[in-house]
Design a protein around this motif. Structure first.
Motif, PDB file in Angstrom:
ATOM      1  N   LEU A   1       0.791  -1.230   0.000  1.00 13.31           N
ATOM      2  CA  LEU A   1       0.000   0.000   0.000  1.00 13.31           C
ATOM      3  C   LEU A   1       0.825   1.283   0.000  1.00 13.31           C
TER       4      LEU A   1
ATOM      5  N   GLN B   1       2.554   4.495   1.255  1.00  9.37           N
ATOM      6  CA  GLN B   1       2.274   5.329   2.425  1.00  9.37           C
ATOM      7  C   GLN B   1       0.865   5.122   2.989  1.00  9.37           C
ATOM      8  N   LEU B   2      -0.029   4.574   2.205  1.00  8.82           N
ATOM      9  CA  LEU B   2      -1.374   4.315   2.714  1.00  8.82           C
ATOM     10  C   LEU B   2      -1.364   3.321   3.867  1.00  8.82           C
ATOM     11  N   ARG B   3      -0.256   2.579   4.015  1.00  6.04           N
ATOM     12  CA  ARG B   3      -0.169   1.637   5.126  1.00  6.04           C
ATOM     13  C   ARG B   3      -0.194   2.365   6.468  1.00  6.04           C
ATOM     14  N   ASN B   4       0.041   3.680   6.480  1.00  2.40           N
ATOM     15  CA  ASN B   4      -0.027   4.446   7.724  1.00  2.40           C
ATOM     16  C   ASN B   4      -1.394   4.301   8.386  1.00  2.40           C
ATOM     17  N   GLY B   5      -2.437   4.228   7.581  1.00  5.66           N
ATOM     18  CA  GLY B   5      -3.776   4.022   8.129  1.00  5.66           C
ATOM     19  C   GLY B   5      -3.910   2.682   8.818  1.00  5.66           C
TER      20      GLY B   5
ATOM     21  N   SER C   1       0.821  12.324   9.175  1.00  2.00           N
ATOM     22  CA  SER C   1      -0.399  11.625   8.750  1.00  2.00           C
ATOM     23  C   SER C   1      -0.854  10.632   9.807  1.00  2.00           C
TER      24      SER C   1
END
Length: 153
Positions: A81, A83-87, A107
């Motif tokens: 994912l 940077q979306l893995r931050n969620g 974020s």
């Protein structure tokens, strides 16, 4: 068991990494599981501190392989994912400690604050809007011990 995300720059300087390592050690001593983005810098330092004290560490990696995972992870999970893995890091945790800061860290702090999770920060971002500071959901801490106490009362 409590899961605490530790967020911070992957290219953090040694002084910031030293704080992150202490955060990881203190979390492990308190029985918390450390969750992070799984790479270097603050993430590796927090995992190193936790692992040195028998703690469990989970890394949610941005790529679709385990390549680049820090060597102190108990569990390395490729997400594919970016940077979306931050969620996912925030969703997997009960609280978040930010050490230092960059855009990715910001974020994660924002997502955790929006989710109503306890957030503590040692250094890093201060967020202001037109009417002044808007980061009241973040407990500002001077030390690793204060940050851990803020999220694990």
């Amino acid at each position: 068991m409590t899961y605490v995300a530790v967020a911070g720059p992957g290219d953090a300087p040694p002084a910031v990494c030293a704080v992150a390592e202490e955060v990881g050690a203190l979390l492990a001593r308190r029985g918390a599981i450390v969750v992070c983005g799984g790479l270097g810098g603050v993430m590796a330092a927090a995992c190193r501190g936790a692992a040195a004290h028998g703690g469990t560490t989970v890394g949610l990696l941005p790529g679709d392989t385990r390549a680049g995972a820090n060597p102190h992870l108990t569990v390395a999970l490729p997400t594919g994912l970016g940077q979306l893995r931050n969620g996912l890091v925030v969703a997997a945790a009960d609280a978040l400690i930010a050490v230092g800061g960059n855009w990715g860290t910001l974020s994660e702090v924002a997502l955790a604050a929006r989710a109503g999770k306890p957030v503590a920060a040692v250094g890093g971002w201060t967020v202001s809007g037109p009417d002044g500071p808007v980061d009241a959901a973040v407990t500002r801490c001077a030390t690793a011990a204060e940050a851990v106490a803020a999220v694990l009362p």
